[in-house]
Structure formats: structure tokens, C-alpha cells
Scaffold this motif. Structure first.
Motif, PDB file in Angstrom:
ATOM      1  N   GLY A  29      43.808  62.195  46.172  1.00 19.16           N
ATOM      2  CA  GLY A  29      43.982  60.746  46.189  1.00 19.16           C
ATOM      3  C   GLY A  29      44.768  60.197  45.023  1.00 19.16           C
ATOM      4  O   GLY A  29      44.889  58.973  44.872  1.00 19.16           O
ATOM      5  N   GLU A  30      45.348  61.067  44.212  1.00 19.84           N
ATOM      6  CA  GLU A  30      46.086  60.632  43.023  1.00 19.84           C
ATOM      7  C   GLU A  30      47.577  60.533  43.321  1.00 19.84           C
ATOM      8  O   GLU A  30      48.126  61.290  44.132  1.00 19.84           O
ATOM      9  N   LEU A  31      48.251  59.579  42.648  1.00 15.61           N
ATOM     10  CA  LEU A  31      49.707  59.513  42.707  1.00 15.61           C
ATOM     11  C   LEU A  31      50.228  59.982  41.341  1.00 15.61           C
ATOM     12  O   LEU A  31      50.062  59.300  40.334  1.00 15.61           O
ATOM     13  N   PHE A  32      50.810  61.174  41.346  1.00 20.76           N
ATOM     14  CA  PHE A  32      51.271  61.821  40.123  1.00 20.76           C
ATOM     15  C   PHE A  32      52.789  61.776  40.104  1.00 20.76           C
ATOM     16  O   PHE A  32      53.445  62.191  41.066  1.00 20.76           O
ATOM     17  N   GLU A 170      62.274  47.751  43.804  1.00 20.09           N
ATOM     18  CA  GLU A 170      61.007  47.262  43.257  1.00 20.09           C
ATOM     19  C   GLU A 170      60.036  46.879  44.370  1.00 20.09           C
ATOM     20  O   GLU A 170      58.828  47.112  44.260  1.00 20.09           O
ATOM     21  N   ALA A 171      60.572  46.294  45.455  1.00 21.44           N
ATOM     22  CA  ALA A 171      59.716  45.934  46.586  1.00 21.44           C
ATOM     23  C   ALA A 171      59.138  47.183  47.247  1.00 21.44           C
ATOM     24  O   ALA A 171      57.951  47.224  47.617  1.00 21.44           O
ATOM     25  N   MET A 172      59.962  48.221  47.378  1.00 18.21           N
ATOM     26  CA  MET A 172      59.505  49.456  48.001  1.00 18.21           C
ATOM     27  C   MET A 172      58.494  50.206  47.125  1.00 18.21           C
ATOM     28  O   MET A 172      57.599  50.882  47.634  1.00 18.21           O
ATOM     29  N   GLN A 173      58.632  50.079  45.820  1.00 22.83           N
ATOM     30  CA  GLN A 173      57.642  50.686  44.924  1.00 22.83           C
ATOM     31  C   GLN A 173      56.248  50.135  45.220  1.00 22.83           C
ATOM     32  O   GLN A 173      55.268  50.890  45.331  1.00 22.83           O
ATOM     33  N   LEU A 174      56.166  48.818  45.332  1.00 18.60           N
ATOM     34  CA  LEU A 174      54.884  48.186  45.631  1.00 18.60           C
ATOM     35  C   LEU A 174      54.380  48.583  47.010  1.00 18.60           C
ATOM     36  O   LEU A 174      53.172  48.753  47.227  1.00 18.60           O
ATOM     37  N   GLU A 175      55.323  48.758  47.949  1.00 26.32           N
ATOM     38  CA  GLU A 175      54.951  49.161  49.301  1.00 26.32           C
ATOM     39  C   GLU A 175      54.354  50.569  49.302  1.00 26.32           C
ATOM     40  O   GLU A 175      53.322  50.830  49.929  1.00 26.32           O
ATOM     41  N   SER A 178      50.946  50.523  47.776  1.00 28.11           N
ATOM     42  CA  SER A 178      49.988  49.935  48.709  1.00 28.11           C
ATOM     43  C   SER A 178      49.591  50.942  49.790  1.00 28.11           C
ATOM     44  O   SER A 178      48.411  51.065  50.141  1.00 28.11           O
ATOM     45  N   ILE A 179      50.569  51.669  50.336  1.00 26.78           N
ATOM     46  CA  ILE A 179      50.293  52.678  51.369  1.00 26.78           C
ATOM     47  C   ILE A 179      49.419  53.789  50.799  1.00 26.78           C
ATOM     48  O   ILE A 179      48.476  54.254  51.443  1.00 26.78           O
ATOM     49  N   GLN A 180      49.718  54.201  49.570  1.00 35.78           N
ATOM     50  CA  GLN A 180      48.935  55.272  48.944  1.00 35.78           C
ATOM     51  C   GLN A 180      47.478  54.848  48.776  1.00 35.78           C
ATOM     52  O   GLN A 180      46.555  55.620  49.022  1.00 35.78           O
ATOM     53  N   ARG A 181      47.268  53.615  48.351  1.00 37.89           N
ATOM     54  CA  ARG A 181      45.906  53.122  48.180  1.00 37.89           C
ATOM     55  C   ARG A 181      45.196  52.975  49.517  1.00 37.89           C
ATOM     56  O   ARG A 181      44.003  53.278  49.640  1.00 37.89           O
ATOM     57  N   LEU A 200      54.122  53.024  39.654  1.00 34.76           N
ATOM     58  CA  LEU A 200      53.476  53.784  40.710  1.00 34.76           C
ATOM     59  C   LEU A 200      52.331  54.679  40.244  1.00 34.76           C
ATOM     60  O   LEU A 200      51.312  54.807  40.921  1.00 34.76           O
ATOM     61  N   ALA A 201      52.499  55.314  39.104  1.00 34.15           N
ATOM     62  CA  ALA A 201      51.703  56.495  38.784  1.00 34.15           C
ATOM     63  C   ALA A 201      50.286  56.195  38.324  1.00 34.15           C
ATOM     64  O   ALA A 201      50.041  55.257  37.567  1.00 34.15           O
ATOM     65  N   ASP A 202      49.358  57.049  38.763  1.00 35.88           N
ATOM     66  CA  ASP A 202      48.051  57.136  38.126  1.00 35.88           C
ATOM     67  C   ASP A 202      48.170  57.985  36.865  1.00 35.88           C
ATOM     68  O   ASP A 202      47.570  57.680  35.845  1.00 35.88           O
ATOM     69  N   ARG A 203      48.969  59.062  36.971  1.00 31.84           N
ATOM     70  CA  ARG A 203      49.302  59.874  35.809  1.00 31.84           C
ATOM     71  C   ARG A 203      50.767  60.280  35.878  1.00 31.84           C
ATOM     72  O   ARG A 203      51.350  60.352  36.967  1.00 31.84           O
ATOM     73  N   ILE A 204      51.335  60.550  34.704  1.00 29.16           N
ATOM     74  CA  ILE A 204      52.741  60.926  34.596  1.00 29.16           C
ATOM     75  C   ILE A 204      52.849  62.271  33.897  1.00 29.16           C
ATOM     76  O   ILE A 204      52.147  62.536  32.921  1.00 29.16           O
TER      77      ILE A 204
END
Length: 378
Positions: A29-32, A170-175, A178-181, A200-204
Motif C-alpha cells: 500500500g506504499e507509494l515509493f 501537477e493535476a495528474m500527480q494529484l490524480e 488519489s487513485i493510489q489511496r 506523491l511519495a510516502d517514501r523516497i
């Protein structure tokens, strides 16, 4: 629980080592984000995770299973590429359904899954259009939907927004966030854009010359860098070259203290005010130390104002440039033999003009120090 584990992988192409002993883990569930400059090895790392490249050494595990020798189509992951790679002679719906059809997914299930993913990326109204009728952002949504339709364990994204203009990116980053969440899907995202990674990242994981330089939450890698490369790559900063002059003893904070005090190393600076860092064995008189102060942490008051006593140093400077940069103003200040840059929001702008004299300083915690090899001095 780590769903993806990369253990000491190395990839070489002839005499060039693109990935050198890289290890990382990604939680379910993480966005790395893999972040780094062009040519640093981040895309090769992602392609190795996907199975498009075989490592010279090391191991890749997905959900605890070693998949290092496994073909890409047999790994439980899907990939979104930099170029959209859509079939021009197929509709949006057919593009999204293609992989499912090739995997012999039943027609009813395939149709349901396509409808769900098109709805998720807000492309239902464009389902019967060919790619040529879509904007860049819409094409990227279709490419994303095609990968999401598989419901992979891990979604890999290789600079998917680099072909879009800034506003759309920038709009697609938020999209994507949102999809990941919403889906809870694990994502590994490659980018050279630090703003994108921080959004975007939870961790980098910051990569430099094939190595992982540092891993951690965005705020941590920005405020607590392990080396000078990380400090220089993330945002902008003022690097000040200093020279070690002497080591001095610092008395205990209270008479009752039993630690005997500590030792500090004094530094000469190009703006004429000394600095000091904790003494470390690897520093000797004559050695070079680089001090870093982020622009937002440079403190400035007009010459008619009294600098706060809490400043680590106080130097006299002159305003050389004042540049408007959208919602912020950048000031370039000549301070002794160097130039310091500071930035302020429009509503916090300094009441100074070019040529005005100012007092410049910072709080003690605002400075980060590095030795000649680029290692953080703590």
C-alpha cells in the motif's frame, strides 16, 4: 509488511555499471519514489524489478517469493511507461481490455474490469474514442487504466508524466495519488522531478550514480540529508566553503555536569564571521568544510533593525538582485566574499531595494555541514 524486496542488485552494460548494489523494500500500500538525475540508474532499477532486465547479481522478491529469474509476464506487477504506447487503431476501451484479452480473461469479467478502471481514471465518456482524439493527459489516463485493469500486486511507473506540460502534470500527480489511496495499491514511481516525488511519495529513495544515497520520508531526506549530494539535489541551497582553523573546548552546560564538556572545531568563512561544528576525528586545521543554508532559512533584517541575539552569526550584506518568481521573491545578497540567496513569499517580502545594506544571519539549527568527501558532519 514488505511486499517488494530488492536485495543488492547490480546491473552492468559492458563497462558501465548502471545499478550498483541497490537494496530497498516497499511496504504493501506504499507509494515509493525512485528519485535522481538523468542517467543515475533509477529506470534500470525499475526495469529490473519488472523483469525487463536481468541483474548481474542480487535478488528480487515479491510477496516473499524470489522472482529474479521469472519472466515479466509472470510477475504480479504491471508497468506504465514514459511513452503511452497505445494502439492507434484501437479505441480506448479496446486498449484497456487488450492485456486482459491476451490473458484469456472471460468476456463478462473483462468488460466489468474495463468499466471499473475507466471510471476510476474518469475516462468513461471517452471509451469509444481512438487515441488520436485524446489529449496528452487523457492518453496517460488510458495507459494508467490499462495497467490498473490487471489488478497487479505492484504498479511500476517510469516517469509517466514527463511528456505533459507543467499544469497538467501537477493535476495528474494529484490524480495518481488519489487513485493510489482509493485502491490501496503498492506503487513504485520513477522520476527526476523532486516536486513530483515530494507530492506523491510516502517514501523516497534518492539514487546517484547507481547507488541509493538515502531513503526515507520526503520531509526527512530534505531536512536531514546524509551527504552533500542529497542536500544539493533536493531544492536549492547556499553552499559556503569554510576552512578548519582550530579545535576549542566547550565547558559543560552546568557545574553539576560530569561529561567534561565537548570539543568544537572553529571555521573561517568568506563572510568574515566564524562558525563552529562538533569536533570529529577526520577534521584537522586546514581542512575544508562546506556549510549549507537553505534560502528559506537565511534571516535578513534591514540595517536600521537590531539582529536577534539568537542568530548564530551576524554579517553585513548588500542587496545585489531582487527577482520576482511567481508567488515568491528571490534576493541575492553580497556578503563578504560570497553571495547568499534567500526567498520570501510576496506577502513576506523584504522592504529593501537593490544596493541597500542589510544584516544577514541564521539560527544555529539552520546550517548543515559536510566534510571534503561530502559526508555529513553530525
Amino acid at each position: 509488511m514488505a511486499i517488494l524486496e530488492v536485495d543488492s542488485i547490480t546491473n552492468s552494460f559492458g563497462s558501465v555499471t548502471a545499478v550498483d548494489d541497490v537494496s530497498l523494500s516497499v511496504e504493501a500500500g506504499e507509494l515509493f519514489c525512485l528519485l535522481g538525475p538523468s542517467g543515475c540508474g533509477k529506470s534500470t532499477t525499475l526495469r529490473t524489478i519488472a523483469g525487463f532486465e536481468q541483474p548481474d547479481s542480487g535478488q528480487i522478491r515479491i510477496d516473499g517469493t524470489d522472482v529474479t529469474p521469472t519472466e515479466p509476464n509472470r510477475r504480479d506487477c504491471s508497468m506504465v511507461f514514459q511513452d503511452w504506447a497505445l494502439f492507434p487503431n484501437k479505441t480506448v476501451r479496446e486498449n484497456v481490455a487488450f492485456g486482459l484479452r491476451m490473458n484469456d480473461v472471460a468476456t463478462a469479467q473483462r468488460r466489468q474490469r474495463v468499466d471499473e478502471t475507466l471510471s476510476l481514471v474518469e475516462m468513461t465518456d471517452h471509451a469509444e474514442k481512438p487515441p488520436a482524439a485524446l489529449s496528452g493527459g487523457q492518453k496517460q489516463r488510458v495507459a494508467l487504466a490499462r495497467s490498473l485493469a490487471f489488478e497487479p500486486e505492484i504498479l511500476l511507473l517510469d516517469e509517466p508524466l514527463s511528456n505533459l506540460d507543467r499544469k497538467l502534470r501537477e493535476a495528474m500527480q494529484l490524480e495518481i495519488k488519489s487513485i493510489q489511496r482509493e485502491t490501496g495499491m503498492t506503487m513504485v514511481y520513477v522520476t527526476h522531478d523532486q516536486d513530483e516525488a515530494f507530492t506523491l511519495a510516502d517514501r523516497i529513495g534518492i539514487i546517484n550514480e547507481g547507488h541509493i544515497a538515502q531513503q526515507g520520508p520526503p520531509a526527512t531526506v530534505y531536512t536531514d540529508p546524509t551527504n552533500q549530494f542529497v542536500e544539493s539535489f533536493l531544492g536549492t541551497t547556499n553552499f559556503i566553503t569554510c576552512e578548519v582553523t582550530a579545535t576549542t573546548a566547550v565547558e559543560p552546560a552546568t557545574p553539576e555536569a560530569t561529561d567534561g564538556g565537548t570539543a568544537e572545531i572553529e571555521l573561517t568563512t568568506p563572510f568574515g564571521e566564524p562558525l563552529s561544528v562538533p569536533a570529529v576525528d577526520r577534521l584537522s586545521p586546514g581542512d575544508t568544510v562546506t556549510a549549507s543554508i537553505r534560502p528559506e532559512r537565511v534571516s535578513v533584517v534591514t540595517a536600521s533593525s537590531e539582529p536577534p541575539a539568537s542568530w548564530l552569526f551576524t554579517a553585513t550584506g548588500t542587496v545585489e538582485q531582487r527577482l520576482h518568481r511567481g508567488s515568491r521573491i528571490r534576493y541575492e545578497l553580497a556578503v563578504g566574499e560570497t553571495t547568499l540567496v534567500t526567498e520570501r513569499r510576496i506577502d513576506e517580502r523584504l522592504g529593501v531595494d537593490i544596493g541597500d545594506s542589510v544584516a544577514v544571519g541564521c539560527q544555529p539549527e539552520a546550517i548543515t555541514y559536510f566534510d571534503a568527501a561530502g559526508r555529513r558532519i553530525r
